[in-house]
Design a protein around this motif. Sequence first.
Motif, short mmCIF file in Angstrom:
data_model
loop_
_atom_site.label_atom_id
_atom_site.label_comp_id
_atom_site.label_asym_id
_atom_site.label_seq_id
_atom_site.Cartn_x
_atom_site.Cartn_y
_atom_site.Cartn_z
N LEU A 1 -2.18 -21.80 -30.14
CA LEU A 1 -2.65 -20.92 -31.21
C LEU A 1 -3.29 -21.73 -32.34
CD1 LEU A 1 0.32 -18.38 -31.38
CD2 LEU A 1 -1.98 -17.97 -30.46
N LYS A 2 -2.77 -22.91 -32.59
CA LYS A 2 -3.33 -23.76 -33.64
C LYS A 2 -4.70 -24.30 -33.23
CE LYS A 2 -3.52 -26.53 -37.23
NZ LYS A 2 -3.79 -26.00 -38.60
N GLN A 3 -4.81 -24.80 -32.00
CA GLN A 3 -6.05 -25.42 -31.56
C GLN A 3 -7.14 -24.40 -31.22
OE1 GLN A 3 -5.38 -28.26 -28.42
NE2 GLN A 3 -3.93 -29.46 -29.62
N ARG A 4 -6.75 -23.25 -30.68
CA ARG A 4 -7.75 -22.25 -30.27
C ARG A 4 -8.11 -21.29 -31.40
NH1 ARG A 4 -11.06 -19.28 -29.94
NH2 ARG A 4 -11.88 -18.02 -28.20
N HIS A 5 -7.14 -20.89 -32.21
CA HIS A 5 -7.38 -19.88 -33.24
C HIS A 5 -7.10 -20.38 -34.65
CE1 HIS A 5 -8.05 -16.72 -30.25
NE2 HIS A 5 -6.99 -17.16 -29.61
N ASN A 6 -6.82 -21.67 -34.79
CA ASN A 6 -6.50 -22.25 -36.09
C ASN A 6 -5.37 -21.50 -36.78
OD1 ASN A 6 -6.87 -24.23 -38.09
ND2 ASN A 6 -8.24 -22.91 -39.28
N PHE A 7 -4.38 -21.09 -35.97
CA PHE A 7 -3.22 -20.36 -36.47
C PHE A 7 -2.21 -21.38 -37.02
CE2 PHE A 7 0.70 -17.74 -35.79
CZ PHE A 7 0.31 -16.65 -36.56
N PRO A 8 -1.97 -21.41 -38.33
CA PRO A 8 -1.11 -22.43 -38.94
C PRO A 8 0.31 -22.41 -38.36
CG PRO A 8 -2.33 -21.24 -40.62
CD PRO A 8 -2.51 -20.47 -39.34
N TYR A 9 0.90 -23.57 -38.30
CA TYR A 9 2.28 -23.67 -37.79
C TYR A 9 3.25 -22.90 -38.69
CZ TYR A 9 0.59 -27.32 -34.66
OH TYR A 9 -0.09 -28.02 -33.68
N THR A 10 2.95 -22.85 -40.00
CA THR A 10 3.83 -22.13 -40.90
C THR A 10 3.83 -20.63 -40.59
OG1 THR A 10 1.98 -22.07 -42.48
CG2 THR A 10 3.68 -23.75 -42.81
N GLN A 11 2.64 -20.09 -40.27
CA GLN A 11 2.58 -18.68 -39.90
C GLN A 11 3.22 -18.44 -38.54
OE1 GLN A 11 -1.47 -17.32 -40.27
NE2 GLN A 11 -1.39 -17.30 -42.51
N PHE A 12 3.17 -19.45 -37.68
CA PHE A 12 3.87 -19.33 -36.40
C PHE A 12 5.38 -19.28 -36.65
CE2 PHE A 12 5.86 -20.99 -32.52
CZ PHE A 12 5.28 -20.17 -31.57
N ALA A 13 5.83 -20.03 -37.64
CA ALA A 13 7.26 -19.97 -38.00
C ALA A 13 7.62 -18.57 -38.50
CB ALA A 13 7.57 -21.01 -39.08
N THR A 14 6.68 -17.94 -39.22
CA THR A 14 6.88 -16.57 -39.66
C THR A 14 6.99 -15.64 -38.46
OG1 THR A 14 5.58 -17.02 -41.64
CG2 THR A 14 5.95 -14.72 -41.09
N LEU A 15 6.14 -15.86 -37.48
CA LEU A 15 6.16 -15.06 -36.25
C LEU A 15 7.52 -15.15 -35.59
CD1 LEU A 15 3.38 -14.94 -33.54
CD2 LEU A 15 5.75 -15.20 -32.89
N LEU A 16 8.04 -16.37 -35.45
CA LEU A 16 9.35 -16.56 -34.83
C LEU A 16 10.45 -15.88 -35.64
CD1 LEU A 16 9.34 -20.27 -33.58
CD2 LEU A 16 9.08 -18.19 -32.24
N THR A 17 10.36 -16.02 -36.96
CA THR A 17 11.35 -15.40 -37.82
C THR A 17 11.37 -13.89 -37.63
OG1 THR A 17 11.08 -17.15 -39.48
CG2 THR A 17 12.10 -15.09 -40.21
N PHE B 1 15.93 -26.73 -25.64
CA PHE B 1 15.66 -26.37 -27.03
C PHE B 1 14.36 -25.59 -27.17
CE2 PHE B 1 18.18 -30.32 -27.12
CZ PHE B 1 19.29 -29.87 -27.81
N SER B 2 14.09 -24.65 -26.25
CA SER B 2 12.92 -23.77 -26.32
C SER B 2 11.62 -24.55 -26.45
CB SER B 2 13.06 -22.79 -27.50
OG SER B 2 14.20 -21.97 -27.34
N GLY B 3 11.44 -25.54 -25.59
CA GLY B 3 10.24 -26.37 -25.64
C GLY B 3 8.96 -25.59 -25.38
N GLY B 4 9.07 -24.43 -24.70
CA GLY B 4 7.89 -23.62 -24.44
C GLY B 4 7.24 -23.10 -25.70
N MET B 5 8.02 -22.93 -26.77
CA MET B 5 7.47 -22.45 -28.03
C MET B 5 6.48 -23.45 -28.63
SD MET B 5 8.45 -19.45 -28.88
CE MET B 5 9.71 -18.22 -28.51
N VAL B 6 6.69 -24.73 -28.37
CA VAL B 6 5.79 -25.76 -28.87
C VAL B 6 4.42 -25.59 -28.23
CG1 VAL B 6 5.37 -28.24 -29.02
CG2 VAL B 6 7.69 -27.35 -29.28
N ILE B 7 4.41 -25.28 -26.93
CA ILE B 7 3.15 -25.06 -26.21
C ILE B 7 2.40 -23.88 -26.81
CG2 ILE B 7 2.12 -24.51 -23.97
CD1 ILE B 7 4.58 -25.76 -22.66
N ARG B 8 3.13 -22.79 -27.08
CA ARG B 8 2.50 -21.60 -27.66
C ARG B 8 1.93 -21.89 -29.04
NH1 ARG B 8 5.65 -15.87 -28.34
NH2 ARG B 8 6.09 -16.30 -26.15
N ALA B 9 2.70 -22.58 -29.87
CA ALA B 9 2.25 -22.89 -31.24
C ALA B 9 1.03 -23.81 -31.21
CB ALA B 9 3.38 -23.55 -32.02
N THR B 10 1.03 -24.78 -30.30
CA THR B 10 -0.08 -25.73 -30.21
C THR B 10 -1.36 -25.04 -29.78
OG1 THR B 10 1.46 -27.51 -29.63
CG2 THR B 10 -0.86 -27.88 -29.14
#
Length: 310
Positions: free
Chosen positions: A103-119, A92-101
């Motif tokens: 970006l959130k911890q290093r650049h404070n990139f919100p998960y919602t914006q990451f969802a936008t990125l995926l979309t 189920f594309s578990g690698g995407m969780v690593i990428r989102a995590t």
Amino acid sequence: MTKKSQFISLAVLIITFVAIGLYLRANQELVASLANISLAATVGLIASRVLSTATNGMFLQIFATKFGIRLKFQEWFGLTVITAMGNYLTPFSGGMVIRATYLKQRHNFPYTQFATLLTANYLVIFWVVGMVGVITSLIFRRTAYFSWVVVLMFLVVVMAISILVMLPTMKLPEHNRLIGLLNVAMEGWQMVKTDHLLLAKLGIYTLVQVLANGFSFWVAYVALGFPVSFMAALLVSLIAVFSILLNVTPGNFGIQEAIISFSSTLVGAGAGAGLLVALLLRASTLVVAFTLGPLFSLLLTCELSEYKNK
């Protein structure tokens, strides 16, 4: 992931391994074609997978820039490699969780914006794939391998995404947190789709990635001794992209092989040839993912550690 989904993933994976093993055992002449693979073909396959990974990483880079985040090379390229490695380790594309995590911890990139990125990622990819698919399919219109069903499939994808992009962004009544997150994601997509320069860049990078993927398919067919044209190999690679919609097993193993095998029959190469091509491409992808993945995992772990210690 629930225990039920884990069981389904494991069951599909085991059935796939057994089915492929039995098929290759019954068609050992196909396995013998692996001896025809040259060093040049091997290098070409690996290089094409690296190029495909790099263009995917550049997609991440320019998208992050849109949100004011400047990613270094080891981040945009490294995260893409680590994502690929993670997808092979978990279903189920578990690698995407690593990428989102990260970006959130290093650049404070919100998960919602990451969802936008995926979309945005999936919409652009499928639109470009659909357009190239229509053109490629029509090239075969005077051959025995032409199929209006395939043309219609690509055309429906292009039209559906085009309509979705042109529709005005609507804000849903926020009855719960999930709808609130969905609204934020849609607002982010609105910001992306109105930036025509950004969409053009994303489209160009995606086109390069699609062509690089098609090239790797063509190299695999030729390396195995199957005389398939580049356009035929490209068509198979385009249909194979839709396998990500059924990402059930780690690395989508089995689903992708089945789709490539079926698509290979559409261009006259045969299901057996398609299966070997799928396995050869998977092997080259694994080499890239598990050679560069651990290296960049270490680099980004150090990067994150230094950031937190500041």
